[in-house]
Design a protein around this motif. Structure first.
Motif, mmCIF file in Angstrom:
data_model
loop_
_atom_site.group_PDB
_atom_site.id
_atom_site.type_symbol
_atom_site.label_atom_id
_atom_site.label_comp_id
_atom_site.label_asym_id
_atom_site.label_seq_id
_atom_site.Cartn_x
_atom_site.Cartn_y
_atom_site.Cartn_z
ATOM 1 N N ARG A 10 1.173 -0.983 0.025
ATOM 2 C CA ARG A 10 0.377 -0.592 0.037
ATOM 3 C C ARG A 10 1.420 1.288 0.480
ATOM 4 O O ARG A 10 0.738 1.853 -0.739
ATOM 5 N N TYR A 11 2.312 0.882 1.000
ATOM 6 C CA TYR A 11 2.585 2.141 0.771
ATOM 7 C C TYR A 11 3.648 2.732 -0.615
ATOM 8 O O TYR A 11 3.789 3.666 -1.342
ATOM 9 N N PHE A 12 3.767 1.749 -1.502
ATOM 10 C CA PHE A 12 4.507 1.865 -2.581
ATOM 11 C C PHE A 12 3.783 2.158 -3.771
ATOM 12 O O PHE A 12 3.950 3.405 -4.043
ATOM 13 N N ALA A 13 2.614 2.040 -3.131
ATOM 14 C CA ALA A 13 1.022 2.413 -4.374
ATOM 15 C C ALA A 13 0.530 4.351 -4.048
ATOM 16 O O ALA A 13 0.686 4.823 -4.875
ATOM 17 N N LYS A 14 1.461 4.173 -2.447
ATOM 18 C CA LYS A 14 0.586 6.038 -2.281
ATOM 19 C C LYS A 14 1.207 5.855 -0.812
ATOM 20 O O LYS A 14 1.532 6.306 0.050
ATOM 21 N N PRO A 15 2.902 6.540 -1.773
ATOM 22 C CA PRO A 15 3.431 6.759 -0.480
ATOM 23 C C PRO A 15 3.577 8.513 0.804
ATOM 24 O O PRO A 15 2.498 8.862 -0.583
ATOM 25 N N GLU A 16 3.766 8.205 1.765
ATOM 26 C CA GLU A 16 3.722 9.288 2.021
ATOM 27 C C GLU A 16 4.984 10.655 1.727
ATOM 28 O O GLU A 16 6.177 10.567 2.200
ATOM 29 N N ALA A 17 4.705 11.544 1.598
ATOM 30 C CA ALA A 17 5.759 12.623 1.160
ATOM 31 C C ALA A 17 6.015 13.927 2.493
ATOM 32 O O ALA A 17 7.286 13.550 2.292
#
Length: 341
Positions: A10-17
């Motif tokens: 999930r993080y790879f698809a939507k990383p936290e800036a």
């Protein structure tokens, strides 16, 4: 902090800036590279390199000049948007400057993305990310891809209409192929289905999936298994002209008849046996193997394997004087005649 496989996907698809950094490590360099590319693309968006929002550093160069990482992290960009510094092929020798850059990181700085090979639990590089409150560490292992991961790969390739049986076939292929090969397969399927709005079928997958043997060899084994002895000579001449030798032909024939025997000897019948084959077989090829296994039966296939084993030993014998290809041709004709009984 460490991320579990599901959290990592999930993080790879939507990383936290707002994170200071991410470490991706694992023995499979292709798997690591694909996940790193996915994460950077999702974090930075298109045109990151052209807009100088992505800085690339090699682990070996960082060891010679440790200060360049912190300089790149603190540098002010000319274009708006998220920034990142990517350190490739990092090892514990550069854990010091990376740890320093993580500690000095502040909101607005470039995110530190590091890729590495297999790292032990005691690795200084792993501890730098796992113990940092604002950084993540992800270990990639040779586990089969999850359904979520397969669906994302298909969506990225533009493949959306996937029925249940086709998804099962792709899942089997994803488990048998490496991540790089499966990514190339999805790209090939996307090109094959370009401007084709029909759902993805098993025939489409079979047309694009890698073959375990060359088509000419498959044709030869089908001719033999189906008892078409009159076609063996011309096909054999063609294979010989392509550089195929008798031993390779014997090995391939043994593999084919062993596959038929595995299917024929399955308690659930040939169709069930073919479903257990690895790598999996789909489409028309699957139907052909089921039909051949049903026609031969387990007992005659045992006889065929015995003939092939004797031929293989004869071909490798130092005392053999007959032409090898002529000996192999005789064996193939004998098998074809056996299959017609």
């Amino acid at each position: 902090m460490k991320l579990s496989p599901r959290e990592a996907e999930r993080y790879f698809a939507k990383p936290e800036a707002g994170r200071a950094g991410l470490l991706i490590y694992g023995a499979d360099t292709m798997r690591v590279a694909l996940k790193r590319q996915q994460m950077l693309k999702a974090l930075l968006g298109p045109g990151a390199e052209e807009e100088m929002r992505l800085t690339r550093l090699q682990g070996g160069d960082l060891r010679k000049d440790p200060a360049q990482l912190l300089d790149a992290v603190k540098a002010v960009g000319f274009f708006p948007g998220a920034r990142a510094v990517f350190v490739e092929d990092a090892t514990d020798t550069v854990a010091g400057p990376i740890d320093t850059a993580l500690d000095d990181w502040a909101p607005g700085d470039a995110q530190i993305v590091v890729s590495a090979g297999a790292l032990k639990a005691t690795s200084k590089l792993r501890k730098a990310f796992e113990l940092h409150p604002n950084a993540y560490a992800v270990g990639l292992y040779d586990d089969p891809p999850s359904r979520e991961e397969i669906e994302r790969t298909l969506t990225d390739a533009g493949i959306r209409e996937v029925p249940r049986d086709s998804m099962a076939a792709l899942t089997d292929l994803a488990n048998d192929l490496g991540p790089g090969d499966f990514a190339r397969l999805t790209e090939k399927i996307a090109l094959y289905k370009f401007q084709d709005q029909t759902p993805l079928s098993l025939e489409d997958i079979a047309a694009c999936a890698p073959r375990s043997t060359e088509a000419a060899l498959d044709d030869m084994f089908d001719v033999v298994a189906e008892g078409r002895s009159q076609e063996i000579g011309p096909l054999l001449r063609r294979l010989q002209a392509q550089g195929t030798n008798a031993v390779s032909l014997c090995i391939g024939a043994t593999r084919h008849f062993r596959t038929l025997y595995t299917a024929a000897a399955d308690p659930g019948g040939p169709a069930s046996g073919v479903g257990r084959l690895r790598p999996p077989v789909y489409g028309k090829r699957r139907d052909k193997i089921v039909r051949q296994a049903q026609s031969w039966g387990a007992m005659r296939l045992e006889s065929a394997l015995t003939i092939l084993t004797d031929t293989d030993l004869l071909l490798r014998s130092a005392q053999q004087t007959a032409p090898a290809m002529a000996l192999m041709e005789r064996t193939l004709i004998r098998l074809a005649m056996l299959g017609r009984r």
